[in-house]
Design a protein around this motif. Sequence first.
Motif, short mmCIF file in Angstrom:
data_model
loop_
_atom_site.label_atom_id
_atom_site.label_comp_id
_atom_site.label_asym_id
_atom_site.label_seq_id
_atom_site.Cartn_x
_atom_site.Cartn_y
_atom_site.Cartn_z
N ARG A 1 0.85 -1.20 0.00
CA ARG A 1 0.00 0.00 0.00
C ARG A 1 0.89 1.25 0.00
O ARG A 1 2.00 1.22 0.54
CB ARG A 1 -0.90 0.02 1.23
N ILE A 2 0.37 2.32 -0.59
CA ILE A 2 1.08 3.60 -0.61
C ILE A 2 0.19 4.63 0.10
O ILE A 2 -0.98 4.80 -0.26
CB ILE A 2 1.37 4.08 -2.04
N VAL A 3 0.75 5.29 1.12
CA VAL A 3 0.04 6.34 1.86
C VAL A 3 0.54 7.69 1.34
O VAL A 3 1.69 8.07 1.58
CB VAL A 3 0.27 6.23 3.37
N LEU A 4 -0.32 8.40 0.61
CA LEU A 4 0.01 9.71 0.08
C LEU A 4 -0.74 10.77 0.90
O LEU A 4 -1.90 10.57 1.26
CB LEU A 4 -0.40 9.83 -1.39
N TYR A 5 -0.09 11.89 1.17
CA TYR A 5 -0.70 12.88 2.05
C TYR A 5 -0.07 14.25 1.79
O TYR A 5 0.98 14.37 1.14
CB TYR A 5 -0.50 12.49 3.51
N THR A 6 -0.73 15.27 2.29
CA THR A 6 -0.16 16.62 2.28
C THR A 6 0.31 16.95 3.69
O THR A 6 0.02 16.23 4.65
CB THR A 6 -1.19 17.65 1.80
N ASP A 7 1.03 18.08 3.83
CA ASP A 7 1.61 18.38 5.13
C ASP A 7 0.57 18.77 6.17
O ASP A 7 0.90 18.90 7.36
CB ASP A 7 2.67 19.47 5.02
N GLY A 8 -0.71 18.91 5.75
CA GLY A 8 -1.76 19.12 6.74
C GLY A 8 -1.94 17.92 7.64
O GLY A 8 -2.46 18.05 8.75
N VAL A 9 -1.53 16.74 7.18
CA VAL A 9 -1.62 15.53 8.01
C VAL A 9 -0.55 15.56 9.09
O VAL A 9 -0.84 15.45 10.29
CB VAL A 9 -1.49 14.26 7.14
N THR A 10 0.69 15.70 8.70
CA THR A 10 1.78 15.67 9.68
C THR A 10 1.82 16.93 10.53
O THR A 10 2.32 16.92 11.66
CB THR A 10 3.13 15.48 8.97
N ASP A 11 1.30 18.06 10.00
CA ASP A 11 1.29 19.30 10.77
C ASP A 11 0.03 19.47 11.59
O ASP A 11 -0.16 20.53 12.22
CB ASP A 11 1.42 20.50 9.82
N ALA A 12 -0.84 18.47 11.62
CA ALA A 12 -2.04 18.54 12.46
C ALA A 12 -1.61 18.71 13.91
O ALA A 12 -0.76 17.97 14.41
CB ALA A 12 -2.88 17.28 12.28
N ALA A 13 -2.19 19.68 14.59
CA ALA A 13 -1.74 20.03 15.94
C ALA A 13 -2.90 19.93 16.94
O ALA A 13 -4.06 20.12 16.59
CB ALA A 13 -1.17 21.45 15.95
N ASN A 14 -2.54 19.65 18.19
CA ASN A 14 -3.53 19.65 19.26
C ASN A 14 -3.50 21.00 19.98
O ASN A 14 -2.76 21.91 19.59
CB ASN A 14 -3.28 18.50 20.24
N GLU A 15 -4.31 21.12 21.03
CA GLU A 15 -4.41 22.41 21.73
C GLU A 15 -3.08 22.80 22.38
O GLU A 15 -2.82 23.98 22.61
CB GLU A 15 -5.51 22.33 22.80
N ALA A 16 -2.24 21.82 22.70
CA ALA A 16 -0.94 22.11 23.32
C ALA A 16 0.10 22.56 22.31
O ALA A 16 1.24 22.87 22.70
CB ALA A 16 -0.45 20.89 24.09
#
Length: 554
Positions: free
Chosen positions: A483-498
């Motif tokens: 399988r290939i997981v393709l993504y934009t940096d909105g996935v890895t840059d997703a942030a929590n309240e902290a």
Amino acid sequence: MSPQAAPSLVVVDPNGRRARVPLTPLPFRMGRAPDSQLVLRDSRVSRNHAQIVRVDGRYVLEDLGSLHGVWVNGERIGKTWTLEGSSRIEFGVPDGYEIHFMPSGEDLLRLVAGPPGAQAGQSGGANLEKLRAVLEVARSLQSSFSVDDVLNTVLDAALAVTGAERGFLLLLDRDGELNVRRARSKAGGDLPPDDLRIPRRLIQHALESRRDLFSMSFDPSALEAHGPGNTIGDLELRSVVCLPLVHVKLGNSAATQALSVARANAGVLYMDSRAGTVDLAGGNRELLQTLAIDASTVLENARLIEEERARQRIEEELDLARRIQQSLLPRRLPAEGWFVASGSSEASHQVGGDYFDAVAIGPDTWSMVVADVSGKGVSSALLASFLQGAFLSASSTTDISEVLGRINDFLSERSEHGKYATIFYSRLHASGRLTFANAGHCAPLLVRAGGPIESLDATSMPVGLMATTNFDLAHRDLQPGDRIVLYTDGVTDAANEAGEFFGRAGLRKAIKEVAGTDCMSLHRAIQKAMLEFTAGAEQSDDVTLVVVEYRGTV
């Protein structure tokens, strides 16, 4: 009384819609009857419910024997009731029609004239009567649906307080020039704007040179410096009054007072008289300043309302653009055969700069692309749509480098400065041969069926970043179950309240926890892991996630 000076009714129907109706002819009947001057389309209202007549110069409301009665300002009337300015009329039924009686400029003159037989020395009573004119403005602020109606009321009240013959309300435009917004006569009628023969430059100079926020002086003798035909004698003026209109800070009088004079200017309330002198004694100056502040408040409210309407229009247009953009994404991805995929894209704003697609190129090859345009908003969304069209038109071309090169040339020559896109563009053959170019995009993760995870790193610079860029190709051979997981940096840059980021570590962890599942399950698992990590925190970037699975051929 002239037709222009006649009062009117502001009619608010049960749905909240407003309309202004001239109070003519008299008697003015209201009810369900089709021959009424005001037809009230409510079965609870009597056919001939009430009427307004004029008695001894005053307007009188009469109940015509209605079933539910007639109410004024929340009080049920008897047979008759003398109407005052902005009286609220209702018809004895809940959630029914509501009518506001709006007096004319002539009525305001009557209000400030004082009681019959008042002596000249009784200034207290006269001032109270003049204060009623100011209260008319306050009532009209609450009941009128039209900014111009309220400004007319302000002018009428100012003319009534001072005894001036003409009033002009001038506003500064974007170029800093004064323009007439409303013009009224003492009789309550409208005047043509060119009736103001005073040079506006002179009025503007007086406005700009004042020192006090709420007062200004005007020197009529300066008229002679503006050429023939502009002297006091030519214009036959005996007195002139000017009041500044300012940009108020609604709900914060201290902030209004703190405004600098230069920044506060919004316009001028100008009045003059040919027949007599303007009365600025006995508290009239303070009443005029109150009227000027009321007019400034109306203008500020109108500006805020217009800004809100403009914002709503933009929101509606952006919402339409978002729906169009979402409709351009693939509606269905293959769920059967040797190539299957699952994908999603969510914009952080109403429109986004992410794009993904998967297109079959014959029975043996699929083309896949994920792109992320730099920046946010409409410009990025437009560029993303352009990329979509470019890739769709080139879907039959197998030369990946050539397609990216053409897009790079276009963006380098025509896009706005600093606008570029990261792109992962690939072709997968039924044999398992993957050919791709990674133009500065987040490195997709190749999840092998046996467990190892590989990165498909960048092979070139992003498109549009440099005019001359080579887009090199790379290859991988896939096995069934890979399988290939393709993504934009909105996935890895997703942030929590902290302020902590999901990161590639969080992405890899989510993949490992569901190792061996199909692409749909893996896609859902990553989305769930992101949602649990961010705990509903608002995200600043578009989030696009696509999972592709190679199942091999039988």
